[in-house]
Design a protein around this motif. Structure first.
Motif, PDB file in Angstrom:
ATOM      1  N   TYR A  18     -11.032  -7.518  -1.406  1.00 43.52           N
ATOM      2  CA  TYR A  18     -10.150  -7.979  -2.475  1.00 43.52           C
ATOM      3  C   TYR A  18     -10.909  -8.079  -3.796  1.00 43.52           C
ATOM      4  CZ  TYR A  18      -7.250 -10.941  -5.371  1.00 43.52           C
ATOM      5  OH  TYR A  18      -6.524 -11.434  -6.416  1.00 43.52           O
ATOM      6  N   VAL A  21     -11.611  -4.474  -5.307  1.00 40.54           N
ATOM      7  CA  VAL A  21     -10.525  -3.658  -5.853  1.00 40.54           C
ATOM      8  C   VAL A  21      -9.722  -4.389  -6.914  1.00 40.54           C
ATOM      9  CG1 VAL A  21     -10.254  -2.137  -3.869  1.00 40.54           C
ATOM     10  CG2 VAL A  21      -8.922  -4.227  -3.974  1.00 40.54           C
ATOM     11  N   GLU A  22      -9.832  -5.701  -6.960  1.00 43.51           N
ATOM     12  CA  GLU A  22      -9.058  -6.411  -7.988  1.00 43.51           C
ATOM     13  C   GLU A  22      -9.924  -6.911  -9.153  1.00 43.51           C
ATOM     14  OE1 GLU A  22      -5.659  -6.983  -8.765  1.00 43.51           O
ATOM     15  OE2 GLU A  22      -5.646  -5.183  -7.563  1.00 43.51           O
ATOM     16  N   ALA A  25     -12.935  -4.314 -10.167  1.00 46.60           N
ATOM     17  CA  ALA A  25     -12.517  -3.005 -10.686  1.00 46.60           C
ATOM     18  C   ALA A  25     -11.781  -3.154 -12.014  1.00 46.60           C
ATOM     19  CB  ALA A  25     -11.645  -2.287  -9.666  1.00 46.60           C
ATOM     20  N   HIS A  26     -10.893  -4.144 -12.110  1.00 48.62           N
ATOM     21  CA  HIS A  26     -10.142  -4.292 -13.358  1.00 48.62           C
ATOM     22  C   HIS A  26     -11.047  -4.730 -14.502  1.00 48.62           C
ATOM     23  CE1 HIS A  26      -6.106  -3.302 -12.027  1.00 48.62           C
ATOM     24  NE2 HIS A  26      -6.450  -3.827 -10.873  1.00 48.62           N
ATOM     25  N   MET A  29     -12.560  -1.588 -15.756  1.00 48.70           N
ATOM     26  CA  MET A  29     -11.656  -0.623 -16.371  1.00 48.70           C
ATOM     27  C   MET A  29     -11.250  -1.019 -17.791  1.00 48.70           C
ATOM     28  SD  MET A  29      -8.984   0.851 -13.595  1.00 48.70           S
ATOM     29  CE  MET A  29      -8.901  -0.480 -12.428  1.00 48.70           C
ATOM     30  N   ILE A 237       9.374  -5.938 -20.298  1.00 52.04           N
ATOM     31  CA  ILE A 237       8.597  -6.338 -19.120  1.00 52.04           C
ATOM     32  C   ILE A 237       7.115  -6.120 -19.375  1.00 52.04           C
ATOM     33  CG2 ILE A 237       8.781  -4.109 -17.917  1.00 52.04           C
ATOM     34  CD1 ILE A 237       9.470  -5.820 -15.397  1.00 52.04           C
ATOM     35  N   ARG A 240       4.437  -8.139 -17.524  1.00 48.64           N
ATOM     36  CA  ARG A 240       3.900  -7.762 -16.210  1.00 48.64           C
ATOM     37  C   ARG A 240       2.972  -6.559 -16.323  1.00 48.64           C
ATOM     38  NH1 ARG A 240       6.815  -9.711 -11.487  1.00 48.64           N
ATOM     39  NH2 ARG A 240       5.154  -8.699 -10.365  1.00 48.64           N
ATOM     40  N   ALA A 241       3.120  -5.769 -17.397  1.00 48.74           N
ATOM     41  CA  ALA A 241       2.347  -4.532 -17.506  1.00 48.74           C
ATOM     42  C   ALA A 241       0.975  -4.758 -18.140  1.00 48.74           C
ATOM     43  CB  ALA A 241       3.126  -3.491 -18.305  1.00 48.74           C
ATOM     44  N   ARG A 242       0.819  -5.833 -18.900  1.00 53.19           N
ATOM     45  CA  ARG A 242      -0.474  -6.129 -19.532  1.00 53.19           C
ATOM     46  C   ARG A 242      -0.799  -7.590 -19.265  1.00 53.19           C
ATOM     47  NH1 ARG A 242       0.830  -1.700 -20.114  1.00 53.19           N
ATOM     48  NH2 ARG A 242       0.860  -0.334 -21.929  1.00 53.19           N
TER      49      ARG A 242
ATOM     50  N   ASN B 282       0.203 -15.249  -5.828  1.00 52.42           N
ATOM     51  CA  ASN B 282      -0.794 -14.209  -6.143  1.00 52.42           C
ATOM     52  C   ASN B 282      -0.299 -12.842  -5.689  1.00 52.42           C
ATOM     53  OD1 ASN B 282      -3.068 -12.893  -6.913  1.00 52.42           O
ATOM     54  ND2 ASN B 282      -4.440 -13.851  -5.444  1.00 52.42           N
ATOM     55  N   PHE B 283       0.723 -12.350  -6.370  1.00 55.11           N
ATOM     56  CA  PHE B 283       1.373 -11.117  -5.927  1.00 55.11           C
ATOM     57  C   PHE B 283       0.931  -9.902  -6.724  1.00 55.11           C
ATOM     58  CE2 PHE B 283       3.888 -13.838  -8.620  1.00 55.11           C
ATOM     59  CZ  PHE B 283       3.987 -13.054  -9.744  1.00 55.11           C
ATOM     60  N   PHE B 285      -1.753  -8.294  -7.163  1.00 58.42           N
ATOM     61  CA  PHE B 285      -2.619  -7.276  -6.565  1.00 58.42           C
ATOM     62  C   PHE B 285      -1.799  -6.234  -5.810  1.00 58.42           C
ATOM     63  CE2 PHE B 285      -1.901  -9.809  -2.826  1.00 58.42           C
ATOM     64  CZ  PHE B 285      -2.007  -8.910  -1.781  1.00 58.42           C
ATOM     65  N   MET B 287       1.300  -5.358  -6.783  1.00 56.75           N
ATOM     66  CA  MET B 287       2.260  -4.738  -7.693  1.00 56.75           C
ATOM     67  C   MET B 287       1.502  -4.382  -8.960  1.00 56.75           C
ATOM     68  SD  MET B 287       5.124  -7.606  -6.986  1.00 56.75           S
ATOM     69  CE  MET B 287       6.703  -6.810  -7.016  1.00 56.75           C
ATOM     70  N   ASP B 288       1.023  -3.151  -9.018  1.00 55.53           N
ATOM     71  CA  ASP B 288       0.096  -2.781 -10.079  1.00 55.53           C
ATOM     72  C   ASP B 288       0.737  -2.876 -11.461  1.00 55.53           C
ATOM     73  OD1 ASP B 288      -2.756  -1.300 -10.076  1.00 55.53           O
ATOM     74  OD2 ASP B 288      -1.577  -0.807 -11.859  1.00 55.53           O
ATOM     75  N   PRO B 289       0.012  -3.485 -12.429  1.00 52.43           N
ATOM     76  CA  PRO B 289       0.562  -3.642 -13.786  1.00 52.43           C
ATOM     77  C   PRO B 289       1.017  -2.315 -14.390  1.00 52.43           C
ATOM     78  CG  PRO B 289      -1.522  -4.814 -13.584  1.00 52.43           C
ATOM     79  CD  PRO B 289      -1.312  -4.098 -12.291  1.00 52.43           C
ATOM     80  N   PHE B 292       4.568  -1.233 -14.294  1.00 45.89           N
ATOM     81  CA  PHE B 292       5.596  -1.942 -15.056  1.00 45.89           C
ATOM     82  C   PHE B 292       5.834  -1.287 -16.416  1.00 45.89           C
ATOM     83  CE2 PHE B 292       4.644  -4.999 -11.796  1.00 45.89           C
ATOM     84  CZ  PHE B 292       5.894  -5.500 -11.493  1.00 45.89           C
ATOM     85  N   ASP B 293       5.175  -0.153 -16.642  1.00 45.96           N
ATOM     86  CA  ASP B 293       5.552   0.719 -17.757  1.00 45.96           C
ATOM     87  C   ASP B 293       6.450   1.803 -17.178  1.00 45.96           C
ATOM     88  OD1 ASP B 293       4.193  -0.413 -19.905  1.00 45.96           O
ATOM     89  OD2 ASP B 293       2.310   0.546 -19.358  1.00 45.96           O
ATOM     90  N   HIS B 303      -6.071   5.286 -16.448  1.00 46.77           N
ATOM     91  CA  HIS B 303      -6.644   5.305 -15.102  1.00 46.77           C
ATOM     92  C   HIS B 303      -5.523   5.531 -14.106  1.00 46.77           C
ATOM     93  CE1 HIS B 303     -10.347   3.625 -16.746  1.00 46.77           C
ATOM     94  NE2 HIS B 303      -9.591   2.744 -17.399  1.00 46.77           N
ATOM     95  N   TYR B 305      -4.878   5.605 -10.146  1.00 48.09           N
ATOM     96  CA  TYR B 305      -5.494   5.327  -8.845  1.00 48.09           C
ATOM     97  C   TYR B 305      -4.380   4.928  -7.890  1.00 48.09           C
ATOM     98  CZ  TYR B 305      -5.108   0.890 -11.267  1.00 48.09           C
ATOM     99  OH  TYR B 305      -4.643  -0.166 -12.011  1.00 48.09           O
ATOM    100  N   TRP B 308      -4.597   0.128  -3.018  1.00 51.60           N
ATOM    101  CA  TRP B 308      -5.937  -0.080  -2.469  1.00 51.60           C
ATOM    102  C   TRP B 308      -6.142   0.583  -1.106  1.00 51.60           C
ATOM    103  CZ3 TRP B 308      -6.844  -2.386   2.197  1.00 51.60           C
ATOM    104  CH2 TRP B 308      -5.794  -3.135   2.742  1.00 51.60           C
ATOM    105  N   LYS B 376     -11.403   3.109  -6.922  1.00 51.45           N
ATOM    106  CA  LYS B 376     -10.658   2.468  -7.996  1.00 51.45           C
ATOM    107  C   LYS B 376     -11.427   2.471  -9.314  1.00 51.45           C
ATOM    108  CE  LYS B 376      -7.438  -1.188  -8.888  1.00 51.45           C
ATOM    109  NZ  LYS B 376      -6.551  -2.139  -8.224  1.00 51.45           N
TER     110      LYS B 376
END
Lengths: 321, 411
Positions: A18, A21-22, A25-26, A29, A237, A240-242, B282-283, B285, B287-289, B292-293, B303, B305, B308, B376
């Motif tokens: 976890y 990858v979370e 990695a973020h 990036m 939204i 949720r995207a940023r 903590n959801f 991870f 549902m990738d941000p 949401f675009d 990026h 990817y 996971w 990733k």
């Protein structure tokens, strides 16, 4: 005991997975941009500016700081504000690319230094002077001739801070600060505000008034897109995207997060930022209050479920060894 | 026609017609499970329960989902999340379920590898399980297309591009087929035809096949029986007779229901506490941000990817040139199927007691995790180098497997 050891191995490997990858990695990036604490002193602008512009920017922000020290006269500012209302009024059409925003709560949501800078030189204040190098003028470019002296700028800003500083809701803050470029369809906001309530003709099925409004919005979008280079994204939204931090630092200084972007700095103060972020959260993540209300009950249920299941299991396994 | 007596109870009536008492014995009260097991033996039931949750939450989401490229994004993100009562809950449950089901599948797989539960009559358990893994992967991928966000679109683009096959220079172009990509997409780029068919796959064909193979997977377990912690060869008839005579302490087995099940339910309870903690708090991870675009064919995300659980195989593809990468990818997808036949040792025992195989097991696990990380991270600098060597290690491990297991002493 053995089971707990095995569980620890599984938990440790899952945890490492976890983390990798979370958060890790973020973190790799996305570059991290620090906030300047919503202080608009041009520090980032000067640091990021090309050599030939450094001097002009340094001088500009020094002058802004000087004007900020003057004591503004609210009554004199009211006279100046009358000139603003020539453009910043209800129902005004697109002017030079965007609809001039309402200033009804300008004193409540924008920073004082930023307002001074904006009246002095809009392109410099919003850090998009690169867009207006030779051929184009900022739509608000003529403001300099209306407020030629430092004192006149100090006066009009003092007026905004005294008289246009009423309470503002998150939605109104968004309408005044963001909506002229960014629609929010989940909040039912177009570039021209909330769509009027219209009805379909029961005999034809067509809602002519609604279609007319949609056409107006489409025409407005074309003007905004032509001015900005592309249609700025709908922000329904975006929350949720940023990340929250990304949005705050982007709003504070768009060039810091997206170098070269056409987005102007908006100059929100803490109150304005909180309100705008709240609105973005309301439209982008509307289930938050419901999640927080329901979560403890569901988890509580499964804790009790697990205790009962353990007792049941013990009843069967007690005699096995 | 068979002779039917008057039934004295509903149970008897059912038994005459459906053999429910026999069924109950075969599948529950006399389905013998070894006693010497730990909580990892409950992962099958955890998976079954998670799949059930995915089906139920999926049914609720399906009621409002619109498979139209112009409406899909808002049907998921606005209608379901705002206008439908508890729609947000079903969506988060579905998203978390889809992610956790793979965590549990991987735990389940590595448990099987560690304890050697894929040989001496258990080969079909492994093969049907691997088939389930492939089907779940297809189910996850097709489902990921449905919100029609940026990552849906671009992941769909990248993965369907793989079907173009090898480059025109490779094998005289015999394995190069841009037409196949268009056939799969139903268009030159992912669009309406693409979304429609992946919608069908996700809500109908894949779940149907998964349900069928789950039944097969359960069936393959019944005769060889479940393995145990020591890999001991149990005489199930003898042990069952002891149990039935009331010697519960001496018997090496327990019935599936209620004894084994009672422990499963307890493990499920612990699992659901974690599950719903993630659902509520903590959801993101799962549902990738980026998704949401809304999908935009003119704007490639910085990026790209996969989720996971596909990262390890994505990273096996990535460090190589196109043709080599594709070969590596095909190898990685297929090689786990061959495990029962590449392990040349007859020993069924936990890896901890199998010498070299123990080292092999832990290197494989760590290598897969490293591949996952590198998959990733942006493909640049040191990450590229680590990813390359992790991929090489992956191949080396599988080439070494038959050799080190042949060297293993028979126990």
């Amino acid at each position: 005991m053995r089971e707990l050891k095995i569980f620890a191995v599984v938990a440790i490997f899952s945890g490492i997975l976890y983390y990798g990858v979370e958060p890790f990695a973020h973190g790799q990036m996305h570059k991290h941009v620090d906030s300047n604490g919503l202080v608009y002193d041009g520090k980032a602008d000067i640091a990021e500016a090309s050599k030939d512009k450094k001097e002009a920017k340094t001088k500009f922000w020094a002058e802004v700081a000087e004007i900020a020290k003057l004591k503004g006269d609210v009554a004199a500012g009211e006279g100046g504000y009358a000139m603003c209302m020539g453009c910043h009024m209800d129902g005004i059409p697109n002017m030079g690319g965007v609809v001039p925003p309402s200033l009804e709560h300008a004193g409540a949501i924008y920073d004082k230094n930023y307002l001074i800078a904006l009246v002095k030189d809009p392109a410099m204040a919003s850090n998009v002077d690169h867009k207006y190098a030779d051929t184009m003028m900022h739509p608000m470019g003529s403001v300099g001739s209306m407020f030629p002296t430092p004192q006149s700028i100090a006066d009009v800003v003092a007026y905004l801070q005294a008289k246009k500083a009423g309470d503002v809701t998150p939605k109104v803050a968004y309408e005044e600060a963001c909506m002229r470029c960014h629609a929010n369809r989940y909040g039912k906001l177009t570039h021209l505000g909330t769509a009027p309530v219209t009805k379909s003709n029961i005999m034809t099925g067509y809602d002519v008034e609604g279609m007319k409004f949609k056409q107006k919005v489409a025409e407005e979008q074309a003007l905004v897109a032509a001015y900005m280079g592309k249609l700025p994204p709908d922000l329904s939204i975006i929350y949720r995207a940023r990340s929250h931090h990304f949005l705050e630092t982007l709003i504070e200084n768009p060039q810091g997060q997206l170098a070269g972007t056409a987005m102007p700095r908006v100059g929100l103060n803490q109150n304005g930022m909180d309100k705008v972020m709240k609105y973005l959260q309301e439209t982008g993540d509307p289930s938050k209050p419901k999640r927080e209300a329901l979560g403890p009950w569901v988890i509580g249920f499964f804790v009790i479920f697990t205790i009962l299941a353990y007792l049941w299991k013990q009843a069967h396994w007690r005699d096995l060894h | 026609m068979a002779h039917f007596k008057k039934a004295n109870s509903l149970n008897e009536w059912m038994d005459q017609r459906l053999g429910v008492n026999t069924l109950k014995k075969v599948m529950q009260s006399e389905y013998w499970i070894p006693k010497d097991i730990n909580f990892l033996w409950a992962m099958g039931m955890v998976l079954a329960a998670t799949f059930g949750i995915l089906v139920v939450s999926g049914i609720f989401l399906l009621m409002y989902y619109i498979p139209d490229t112009k409406l899909a994004f808002d049907s998921v993100n606005y209608i379901t999340m705002t206008e439908v009562g508890y729609g947000w809950l079903w969506r988060h449950v579905h998203g978390i379920g889809a992610s956790l089901v793979f965590l549990i599948i991987y735990i389940h797989m590595f448990t099987g590898i560690y304890y050697g539960s894929y040989k001496r009559g258990r080969e079909l358990i492994w093969l049907s399980g691997m088939l389930l893994f492939v089907l779940f992967s297809a189910e996850a991928f097709s489902g990921y297309m449905l919100p029609w966000g940026q990552m849906s679109y671009w992941a769909g683009m990248v993965i369907t591009n793989l079907f173009e096959g090898f480059s025109p220079d490779f094998a005289g172009g015999a394995l190069n087929s841009p037409a196949l990509v268009e056939w799969i997409r139903g268009d030159y780029v992912p669009d309406q035809a693409f979304l429609g068919r992946f919608f069908m796959l996700h809500v109908f064909l894949m779940p149907l096949m998964i349900i069928g193979v789950i039944v097969l997977h359960f069936g393959t377990l019944r005769l060889p029986h479940v393995n145990n912690q020591e890999g001991a060869d149990i005489d199930f008839d003898e042990a069952a007779a002891l149990w039935k005579a009331g010697n519960k302490k001496e018997s090496k087995v327990i019935p599936f229901s209620p004894v084994f099940l009672s422990k499963d339910v307890f493990v499920l309870g612990v699992y659901f506490i974690l599950f719903f903690y993630l659902v509520f708090y903590n959801f993101s991870f799962a549902m990738d941000p980026v998704n949401f675009d809304p999908a935009d064919g003119l704007k490639t995300p910085a990026h790209i990817y996969p989720e996971w659980y596909f990262l390890w195989s994505y990273e096996i593809l990535r460090p190589f040139s196109k043709d080599l990468g594709l070969l590596a990818f095909i190898f990685a997808q297929g090689i786990f199927f061959a495990l029962p036949f590449l392990d040349r040792s007859p020993n069924v025992a936990p890896a901890g007691r199998r010498g070299l195989f123990n080292i092999w097991f832990w290197i494989l696990l760590i290598d897969c995790i490293i591949l996952t990380f590198m998959g990733k991270l942006p493909p640049e600098g040191i990450w590229n180098v680590i990813g390359f060597w992790a991929a090489i290690t992956f191949f080396a491990l599988w080439i070494a497997l038959p050799i080190i297991t042949m060297l293993e002493k028979k126990k």
